[in-house]
Design an enzyme around this catalytic site. Structure first.
Site, PDB file in Angstrom:
ATOM      1  N   ASP A   1      -4.823   1.470  -2.047  1.00 38.36           N
ATOM      2  CA  ASP A   1      -5.124   0.146  -1.632  1.00 38.36           C
ATOM      3  C   ASP A   1      -5.781  -0.615  -2.707  1.00 38.36           C
ATOM      4  O   ASP A   1      -5.177  -1.773  -2.885  1.00 38.36           O
ATOM      5  CB  ASP A   1      -6.841   0.258  -1.262  1.00 38.36           C
ATOM      6  CG  ASP A   1      -6.454   0.582   0.420  1.00 38.36           C
ATOM      7  OD1 ASP A   1      -5.220   0.346   0.808  1.00 38.36           O
ATOM      8  OD2 ASP A   1      -7.549   1.001   0.817  1.00 38.36           O
TER       9      ASP A   1
ATOM     10  N   HIS B   1       0.802  -1.484  -0.302  1.00 39.38           N
ATOM     11  CA  HIS B   1       0.107  -0.024  -0.203  1.00 39.38           C
ATOM     12  C   HIS B   1       1.136   0.615  -0.494  1.00 39.38           C
ATOM     13  O   HIS B   1       1.240   2.077  -0.689  1.00 39.38           O
ATOM     14  CB  HIS B   1      -0.990   0.351   1.209  1.00 39.38           C
ATOM     15  CG  HIS B   1      -1.854   1.084   1.625  1.00 39.38           C
ATOM     16  ND1 HIS B   1      -2.658   1.491   1.389  1.00 39.38           N
ATOM     17  CD2 HIS B   1      -0.938   2.256   2.355  1.00 39.38           C
ATOM     18  CE1 HIS B   1      -2.869   2.940   1.145  1.00 39.38           C
ATOM     19  NE2 HIS B   1      -2.295   2.975   1.882  1.00 39.38           N
ATOM     20  N   GLU B   2       2.279   1.545   0.651  1.00 38.51           N
ATOM     21  CA  GLU B   2       2.942   2.152   0.759  1.00 38.51           C
ATOM     22  C   GLU B   2       3.708   2.904  -0.907  1.00 38.51           C
ATOM     23  O   GLU B   2       3.780   4.169  -0.524  1.00 38.51           O
ATOM     24  CB  GLU B   2       3.269   2.559   2.309  1.00 38.51           C
ATOM     25  CG  GLU B   2       3.180   2.356   3.478  1.00 38.51           C
ATOM     26  CD  GLU B   2       2.100   3.446   4.222  1.00 38.51           C
ATOM     27  OE1 GLU B   2       2.517   4.363   2.936  1.00 38.51           O
ATOM     28  OE2 GLU B   2       1.602   2.982   4.439  1.00 38.51           O
TER      29      GLU B   2
ATOM     30  N   GLU C   1      -5.333   7.373  -0.453  1.00 39.88           N
ATOM     31  CA  GLU C   1      -6.370   5.586  -0.581  1.00 39.88           C
ATOM     32  C   GLU C   1      -5.940   4.460  -1.080  1.00 39.88           C
ATOM     33  O   GLU C   1      -5.823   3.563  -0.733  1.00 39.88           O
ATOM     34  CB  GLU C   1      -6.927   5.604   1.112  1.00 39.88           C
ATOM     35  CG  GLU C   1      -5.438   6.730   2.004  1.00 39.88           C
ATOM     36  CD  GLU C   1      -4.530   6.789   2.447  1.00 39.88           C
ATOM     37  OE1 GLU C   1      -4.390   5.018   2.745  1.00 39.88           O
ATOM     38  OE2 GLU C   1      -3.819   7.429   2.998  1.00 39.88           O
TER      39      GLU C   1
HETATM   40 ZN    ZN Z   1      -2.631   5.207   2.675  1.00 41.83          ZN
END
Ligand code: ZN
Length: 423
Positions: free
Chosen positions: A357, A275-276, A353
């Site tokens: 994801d 995710h990062e 986000e």
């Molecule tokens: Zn994030």
């Protein structure tokens, strides 16, 4: 005129206080008769009750602390404290720079001292009661002192520079200040992890072992340099876990909290890391930095218009147009716009986000990310059912349910983030 401006200040301060408390209350009372399937089993009955109590206590705390701040600010305005302090300093000091530095220094120091009991209450009473607090009183005190040191050096430096530019250029002050602040934020972005973070935390490159092997395999596939992955001792202050991406170019790094490594299993950690890396691949930090620069420009331009209006400073007790009292006046007048920009920023961040994801789901797998997010939520007694309006105003991340639903959606040509499908 001055009376009207004074009334506007009070209206903005009281209005935003009421709006925030109304949102808090809506969020506190918001619940659903039955939790959706995706959220069932995260908490047992006792944990669910504790999460509700935690939310209630936090809402009550923010009511008390924000009421206190409102009282303090309106009191200072009505009593003309800013004007009094200004006259006192100007009467005793010859240098205008010293007046400005001490003016903000004294106000900042006093307001920080007054808010310290609230911080201590939050850390040692509320967080402690729910088992989150790991901060010792020693860490609390040294954090305060280091925070002041950073504030004096960086805040004082920027203030001096702005005052000097204003004195030297007047009308074009905002443009030069914009350039200077932009340069400063670029430098800070590059060196934040090397200069500021080490004052408060220890960062170590990820250790050898099965976790490193798993991460290495993924990072290699994703084309990310493993030497940019660090572990930070978040457990020094709180049991809550986190991970973040920071910096640009060669200075980029992914930071995992040590608490994340104890709470999640290997696959879940790799999913969080994916995710990062998604944030990095989608250039989210770069966009964040650019929008910040644009906002700063707008803010400085507006400030340059407002600071020339003597009535704005007079309403705060000054004798005429004043750079430093004008700055306080501007902070109040700018706050409604700042709130709107905050909402826009949160919308942008929630979109990012979802993208990060989706990147993790696409290039790794969605299941461990879902179970990792559930664990993180459980271990921080997160609110499973925030009010949608509260989310709209305050959430930089989508609520857990929406994230899980987006992750569980089968990948189609439309929501597929990149061409390579490794699922
Ligand atoms: Zn994030």
């Amino acid at each position: 005129m001055v009376q009207t401006i004074l009334a506007i200040y009070l209206f903005i301060l009281v209005g935003s206080f009421l709006l925030e408390r109304w949102l808090d209350l809506k969020n506190l009372r918001h619940s659903v008769p039955e939790l959706p399937e995706e959220l069932q089993g995260i908490y047992d009955e006792n944990e669910y009750r504790r999460s509700q109590l935690y939310k209630k206590e936090n809402t009550r705390f923010s009511f008390i602390s924000s009421s206190f701040s409102l009282l303090l600010m309106t009191g200072a305005i009505l009593l003309g404290v800013f004007g009094m302090l200004d006259r006192f300093l100007t009467g005793h000091l010859d240098s205008y720079y010293l007046v400005v530095l001490l003016f903000f220094g004294i106000l900042g120091f006093v307001s920080d001292l007054l808010s310290t009991p609230f911080e201590a209450w939050d850390t040692f009473k509320i967080e402690e009661r729910y088992g989150f607090n790991k901060t010792t009183s020693r860490t609390f005190v040294t954090d305060k002192l280091k925070g002041w040191l950073v504030m004096v050096i960086i805040g004082g430096g920027i203030l001096l520079l702005l005052t000097w530019l204003y004195q030297a250029t007047g009308r074009w002050f905002w443009l030069l200040a914009w350039g200077a602040i932009t340069l400063f934020s670029l430098v800070m972005n590059l060196f934040y992890s090397n200069l500021i973070v080490p004052l408060f935390n220890k960062q170590t490159p990820l250790e050898d072992g099965p976790l490193r092997d798993a991460i290495e395999a993924f990072a290699k596939k994703a084309g990310y340099h493993l030497k940019n992955i660090y572990v930070i001792d978040g457990s020094k202050r709180s049991s809550k876990a986190n991970a973040y991406f920071t910096g640009l170019g060669p200075k980029k790094r992914i930071v995992l909290y040590d608490t994340l490594i104890t709470d999640l299993d290997t696959e879940e950690i790799v999913a969080v890391l994916a995710h990062e890396i998604g944030h990095y691949k989608k250039k989210h930090t770069l966009w964040g930095l650019l929008t910040g620069i644009v906002q700063t420009g707008i803010m400085l331009y507006l400030f340059s218009l407002f600071v020339a209006v003597p009535e704005l400073s007079q309403a705060l007790g000054a004798d005429g147009a004043s750079f430093h009292i004008g700055l306080i006046a501007f902070t109040i007048l700018y706050s409604p716009l700042s709130m709107l920009l905050g909402i826009a920023g949160n919308m942008f961040s929630r979109r990012n986000e979802y993208q990060a994801d989706a990147y993790a789901a696409e290039n790794y797998r969605s299941e461990p990310l879902v179970s990792g997010l559930k664990k993180l939520n459980k271990n921080s007694l997160g609110n499973l059912t925030p009010h949608p309006l509260y989310v709209f105003f305050h959430y930089s991340h989508p609520p857990l349910l929406q994230r899980i639903r987006a992750l569980n959606k089968p990948l189609t040509a439309e929501n597929r983030p990149s061409a390579a499908n490794k699922r």
